[in-house]
Design a protein around this motif. Structure first.
Motif, PDB file in Angstrom:
ATOM      1  N   PRO A   1       0.820  -1.230   0.000  1.00 14.99           N
ATOM      2  CA  PRO A   1       0.000   0.000   0.000  1.00 14.99           C
ATOM      3  C   PRO A   1       0.852   1.279   0.000  1.00 14.99           C
ATOM      4  O   PRO A   1       0.420   2.315  -0.520  1.00 14.99           O
ATOM      5  CB  PRO A   1      -0.828  -0.121   1.285  1.00 14.99           C
ATOM      6  CG  PRO A   1      -0.938  -1.602   1.510  1.00 14.99           C
ATOM      7  CD  PRO A   1       0.370  -2.171   1.049  1.00 14.99           C
TER       8      PRO A   1
ATOM      9  N   GLU B   1      -9.713  -3.725  -5.981  1.00 17.25           N
ATOM     10  CA  GLU B   1     -10.196  -3.026  -4.768  1.00 17.25           C
ATOM     11  C   GLU B   1      -9.066  -2.322  -4.022  1.00 17.25           C
ATOM     12  O   GLU B   1      -9.288  -1.347  -3.291  1.00 17.25           O
ATOM     13  CB  GLU B   1     -10.937  -3.996  -3.838  1.00 17.25           C
ATOM     14  CG  GLU B   1     -10.119  -5.140  -3.261  1.00 17.25           C
ATOM     15  CD  GLU B   1      -9.983  -6.330  -4.226  1.00 17.25           C
ATOM     16  OE1 GLU B   1      -9.393  -7.341  -3.798  1.00 17.25           O
ATOM     17  OE2 GLU B   1     -10.448  -6.243  -5.385  1.00 17.25           O
ATOM     18  N   ALA B   2      -7.823  -2.804  -4.179  1.00 14.41           N
ATOM     19  CA  ALA B   2      -6.680  -2.154  -3.507  1.00 14.41           C
ATOM     20  C   ALA B   2      -6.220  -0.913  -4.270  1.00 14.41           C
ATOM     21  O   ALA B   2      -5.506  -0.066  -3.728  1.00 14.41           O
ATOM     22  CB  ALA B   2      -5.522  -3.144  -3.386  1.00 14.41           C
ATOM     23  N   TRP B   3      -6.629  -0.805  -5.534  1.00  5.51           N
ATOM     24  CA  TRP B   3      -6.190   0.301  -6.422  1.00  5.51           C
ATOM     25  C   TRP B   3      -7.052   1.536  -6.136  1.00  5.51           C
ATOM     26  O   TRP B   3      -7.951   1.888  -6.909  1.00  5.51           O
ATOM     27  CB  TRP B   3      -6.314  -0.142  -7.874  1.00  5.51           C
ATOM     28  CG  TRP B   3      -5.521   0.694  -8.850  1.00  5.51           C
ATOM     29  CD1 TRP B   3      -5.898   1.866  -9.412  1.00  5.51           C
ATOM     30  CD2 TRP B   3      -4.218   0.404  -9.365  1.00  5.51           C
ATOM     31  NE1 TRP B   3      -4.927   2.344 -10.248  1.00  5.51           N
ATOM     32  CE2 TRP B   3      -3.876   1.461 -10.243  1.00  5.51           C
ATOM     33  CE3 TRP B   3      -3.302  -0.626  -9.178  1.00  5.51           C
ATOM     34  CZ2 TRP B   3      -2.662   1.503 -10.937  1.00  5.51           C
ATOM     35  CZ3 TRP B   3      -2.106  -0.585  -9.866  1.00  5.51           C
ATOM     36  CH2 TRP B   3      -1.784   0.461 -10.724  1.00  5.51           C
ATOM     37  N   ALA B   4      -6.824   2.198  -5.057  1.00  2.72           N
ATOM     38  CA  ALA B   4      -7.689   3.309  -4.610  1.00  2.72           C
ATOM     39  C   ALA B   4      -7.242   4.643  -5.186  1.00  2.72           C
ATOM     40  O   ALA B   4      -6.959   5.597  -4.449  1.00  2.72           O
ATOM     41  CB  ALA B   4      -7.711   3.361  -3.082  1.00  2.72           C
ATOM     42  N   MET B   5      -7.128   4.741  -6.514  1.00  7.12           N
ATOM     43  CA  MET B   5      -6.786   6.032  -7.134  1.00  7.12           C
ATOM     44  C   MET B   5      -7.369   6.076  -8.546  1.00  7.12           C
ATOM     45  O   MET B   5      -7.581   5.045  -9.188  1.00  7.12           O
ATOM     46  CB  MET B   5      -5.270   6.228  -7.150  1.00  7.12           C
ATOM     47  CG  MET B   5      -4.489   5.166  -7.878  1.00  7.12           C
ATOM     48  SD  MET B   5      -2.729   5.471  -7.819  1.00  7.12           S
ATOM     49  CE  MET B   5      -2.083   3.833  -8.058  1.00  7.12           C
ATOM     50  N   GLU B   6      -7.584   7.293  -8.986  1.00  2.69           N
ATOM     51  CA  GLU B   6      -8.212   7.482 -10.291  1.00  2.69           C
ATOM     52  C   GLU B   6      -7.187   7.459 -11.425  1.00  2.69           C
ATOM     53  O   GLU B   6      -7.456   6.969 -12.518  1.00  2.69           O
ATOM     54  CB  GLU B   6      -8.999   8.803 -10.313  1.00  2.69           C
ATOM     55  CG  GLU B   6     -10.193   8.770  -9.358  1.00  2.69           C
ATOM     56  CD  GLU B   6     -10.980  10.070  -9.386  1.00  2.69           C
ATOM     57  OE1 GLU B   6     -10.686  10.926 -10.247  1.00  2.69           O
ATOM     58  OE2 GLU B   6     -11.852  10.230  -8.532  1.00  2.69           O
TER      59      GLU B   6
ATOM     60  N   ARG C   1      -5.755   1.315 -13.430  1.00  2.00           N
ATOM     61  CA  ARG C   1      -5.121  -0.008 -13.283  1.00  2.00           C
ATOM     62  C   ARG C   1      -5.032  -0.720 -14.638  1.00  2.00           C
ATOM     63  O   ARG C   1      -3.995  -1.307 -14.983  1.00  2.00           O
ATOM     64  CB  ARG C   1      -5.928  -0.841 -12.286  1.00  2.00           C
ATOM     65  CG  ARG C   1      -5.367  -2.244 -12.009  1.00  2.00           C
ATOM     66  CD  ARG C   1      -6.132  -2.905 -10.858  1.00  2.00           C
ATOM     67  NE  ARG C   1      -5.635  -4.234 -10.564  1.00  2.00           N
ATOM     68  CZ  ARG C   1      -6.116  -5.359 -11.088  1.00  2.00           C
ATOM     69  NH1 ARG C   1      -7.122  -5.296 -11.963  1.00  2.00           N
ATOM     70  NH2 ARG C   1      -5.619  -6.534 -10.753  1.00  2.00           N
TER      71      ARG C   1
END
Length: 769
Positions: A609, A650-655, A659
């Motif tokens: 993370p 779900e771990a890719w918390a950015m715009e 991904r």
């Protein structure tokens, strides 16, 4: 196959003695009242064992940095009913008055005290307890033993006495050798000039050997008192006079005479004096006249010299006075004289500087009591090993090791000795050296590094360590050598050459070692030290070997070691990574090392993370296009991203970046690589790659992992096929074939990897490479 030189194992006696001393409470002793070390009631030790225990204890204190001196150790030998001491050798500052007093009831035959500068006149009183039995006594370099502190009465408390400053010391004029009726061998080298040597020696009736090195002898006639007995007389660095020479010539029973010197003197040696010595001392077998300037010519002119090979027959001697010898001398000291250069010298063993044999003899003879001469001789050996060829390698190494052990606190010996070791352990001589001998070299080198922070010693020691196979040959001292290297690298303004060598050694030490070694070194501050060096180089805007080695060392120490990866992140390692990338955009080796390290960090799920930020992902994504160092930078960047995308959407918390966009770019990069590329990488385990195979959450990660395996087993089959089979990779590749989400291209590569391994197993020639 013959054993290598110096490969004889330690005796069982030596091994058990060292073990007992390192484990006193588990073997011979127990802790009594007030934590006092006491000998077990059922222990009775003969002199052979007690002598060995005490003398080995002295050696361990002096040489082994991990050995802790035991308070009250000498008290274990206070009772002659349970322990018997007869021959004791103690040296250096750790010996105190109370230690000698503790063994005062023993019937010592031999007591050698060398450079024991913390002994005071209190110990002179203790000596008198041994007067009935003592046959041999050495007080060499123990000048303070002839002083009482502050002129205080000798019955004062010892603790108080030790606290008094040395400046208030007064000579002890009361001590006498009265009653030492058995004393035959006496060494008083370095006796203070305030002490009257004549008065001190007068009561000794049976002296056969006397060493008065450096002792002023204004009146020498008293030596004639022992002319019927004296067989050995050492007057090294004693100011000679006509009276003294006349007295010496009368000592007709002398077999060994040493009138050598190291410092300049008004006295000049003449042919007449040398002739008088040879004629007067008919029993002479050993003579040392090193350091003397010859006033007139003692040597036979070259055209008159006896023909043929160098001879030791006195009649052929190139030195006139020695033609009168009845037989060749066993030993002749000619060091630092012109006489050592002549052709025919009538002696079996000669010290000098003409050839390797003379130089090695000088180191051997002068090391213990004359470090100033040994230092010069080691310097000459250094030149022989560097410029010519050392033909007596084993002897040379053993002598230099002995000198470094004996004079741990002598800087000049440490400088020249460590320099000589560098040349004596290099590739040219390596095949002749045993494991045991090379370990001894490593230990004395580490002792030197420990004792001296001085640049020359540190550089010599580090360079010598580079002659060894790392980490294998240093593993027996692994923690110690790492601590010492990190200590060298602590000051960021360290000498540039030492810094470069030390970082190279650090890198080599953490490459190809077990994880527990890496974790231990990480806890010593390894990661922080390397990052400090990188920070300093960044400030100087310099990408040199130190910068590249530091990143390489971090890559190695973080391999499959989560704790060290965590330390890297905690110490602002990512910030330094970005700064280096920006400052040195064209440094391919640097980029490879940095990305390799980040690949290790990315393998740790709990730390990923911290890498999942728009800034870092953009940087890794851009590096996919890099052609630096072949495919290495692109490959490592793709490896980092493969682990990150493996954690799922779900771990890719950015715009931004998306991904899917990153994964498409990863696939493009992989397809651009040549699968036959030779690699600048070394895998000890495939586990981090194999975990990416049986999954459908990130097919591109699976593709990267399969490509990595295909490349490695194709280019290096003998190394990586067995590793893949051993770690269960074939079963996991079969699962790749079963998964519907796997790309056809991935499945095709998986089949080829399995084929390669099958062919490898079927080809016996392959397995015996």
């Amino acid at each position: 196959m013959a054993a290598k030189a110096g490969d004889n194992p330690d005796s069982l006696m030596a091994l058990t003695t060292a073990f007992c001393l390192k484990n006193l409470r588990r073997t011979l002793c127990y802790l009594g009242e007030r934590n006092k070390l006491c000998l077990r009631a059922d222990v009775f030790l003969p002199s052979e064992i007690c002598d060995k225990l005490v003398n080995t204890y002295t050696e361990l204190v002096h040489m082994d940095s991990n050995f802790e001196p035991q308070d009250g150790f000498f008290q274990l030998f206070s009772d002659p009913h349970s322990t018997r001491l007869t021959r004791v050798q103690l040296r250096e500052d750790f010996v105190r008055d109370r230690d000698l007093e503790a063994i005062g009831k023993q019937d010592l035959i031999e007591l050698h005290l060398t450079y024991c500068k913390n002994l005071s006149a209190h110990s002179l009183r203790t000596l008198t307890r041994f007067r009935q039995t003592l046959v041999s006594l050495s007080l060499f370099g123990c000048s303070r033993i002839f002083y009482r502190k502050g002129g205080a009465p000798l019955v004062c408390d010892e603790e108080e006495e030790e606290e008094r400053p040395a400046s208030r010391q007064a000579p002890d004029t009361d001590f006498s050798f009265q009653g030492f009726n058995r004393l035959r061998l006496l060494n008083l080298g370095g006796l203070p000039e305030e002490v009257d040597a004549e008065a001190l020696l007068k009561p000794l009736p049976v002296l056969t050997s006397l060493d008065l090195s450096g002792v002023p002898l204004p009146k020498a006639a008293f030596l004639a008192h022992w002319k019927e007995r004296l067989a050995s007389l050492v007057l090294y660095n004693v100011d000679l006079s006509e009276e003294l020479i006349n007295t010496v010539v009368e000592l007709g029973h002398l077999r060994h005479l040493d009138i050598s010197r190291e410092r300049n003197s008004k006295f000049k040696m003449t042919r007449k004096i040398l002739t008088a010595i040879v004629q007067g001392l008919v029993n002479l077998v050993s003579l040392d006249i090193s350091g003397h300037i010859m006033l007139d010519n003692c040597t036979v002119p070259h055209f008159e010299e006896a023909m043929g090979r160098p001879s030791i027959e006195p009649c052929k001697s190139s030195i006139y006075p020695f033609q009168e010898l009845k037989r060749p001398l066993q030993f002749l000291g000619l060091y630092n004289t012109t006489l050592c250069n002549v052709t025919h010298i009538p002696a079996y063993k000669v010290t000098g500087s003409k050839n390797e044999d003379q130089v090695l003899n000088a180191i051997e003879v002068y090391t213990e009591f004359r470090p100033e001469l040994a230092h010069r001789a080691i310097n000459q050996l250094f030149d022989i090993a560097r410029i010519q060829h050392c033909s007596q390698l084993l002897r040379a190494l053993q002598l230099v090791i002995a000198a470094l052990k004996c004079h741990k606190y002598d800087k000049s010996i440490q400088v020249t000795g460590s320099a000589a070791l560098f040349y004596l352990t290099n590739t040219e001589y390596r095949s002749d050296q045993s494991v045991r001998l090379r370990r001894q070299v490593i230990q004395v080198v580490l002792n030197g590094m420990e004792q001296y922070q001085e640049v020359t010693v540190q550089r010599n020691c580090c360079l010598t360590l580079c002659n060894f196979s790392i980490p294998e040959e240093l593993e027996f001292q692994y923690g110690r050598v790492n601590l010492l290297l990190l200590k060298i690298l602590e000051p960021v303004r360290q000498d540039e050459s030492i810094q470069r060598i030390a970082v190279h050694l650090c890198n080599a030490l953490v490459c190809q070692v077990d994880n527990h070694h890496k974790e231990a070194v990480g806890k010593m501050g390894f990661v922080k030290t390397m990052l400090n060096l990188i920070q300093k180089k960044l400030q100087d805007r310099m990408c040199d070997q130190v910068m590249e080695f530091s990143w390489s060392a971090l890559w190695n120490i973080t391999d499959e070691t989560p704790d060290n990866c965590q330390m890297f992140l905690n110490c602002k390692g990512m910030s330094l990574f970005l700064d280096c990338l920006k400052e040195f955009p064209d440094k391919q080796e640097l980029h490879r090392n940095m990305l390799g390290l980040l690949g290790n960090v990315a393998e740790v799920r709990a730390l990923r993370p911290q890498l999942l930020t728009p800034q870092f992902i953009s940087v890794f994504s851009n590096l996919l296009d890099s052609k630096a160092d072949g495919i290495e930078v692109s490959y490592n960047a793709c490896g980092v991203l493969s682990h990150i995308v493996f954690d799922g959407p779900e771990a890719w918390a950015m715009e931004e970046p998306l991904r899917d966009t990153v994964m498409d770019k990863m696939m493009e990069a992989i397809q651009s690589w040549d699968v036959t590329s030779r690699r600048n990488i070394n895998y000890r385990s495939f586990e981090p790659i194999l975990r990416l195979l049986p999954q459908s959450i990130a097919p591109v990660s699976q593709h990267w992992a399969t490509w990595a395996l295909f490349n490695l087993v194709s280019v290096y089959p003998s190394k990586y096929c067995p590793l893949l089979i051993k770690e269960g990779g074939i079963v996991l590749l079969e699962k790749v074939l079963e998964l519907q989400t796997s790309h056809e291209e991935t499945k095709d590569m998986a089949r080829k990897v399995m084929e390669q391994c099958e062919n490898f197993k079927g080809d016996p020639m392959e397995t015996t490479r």
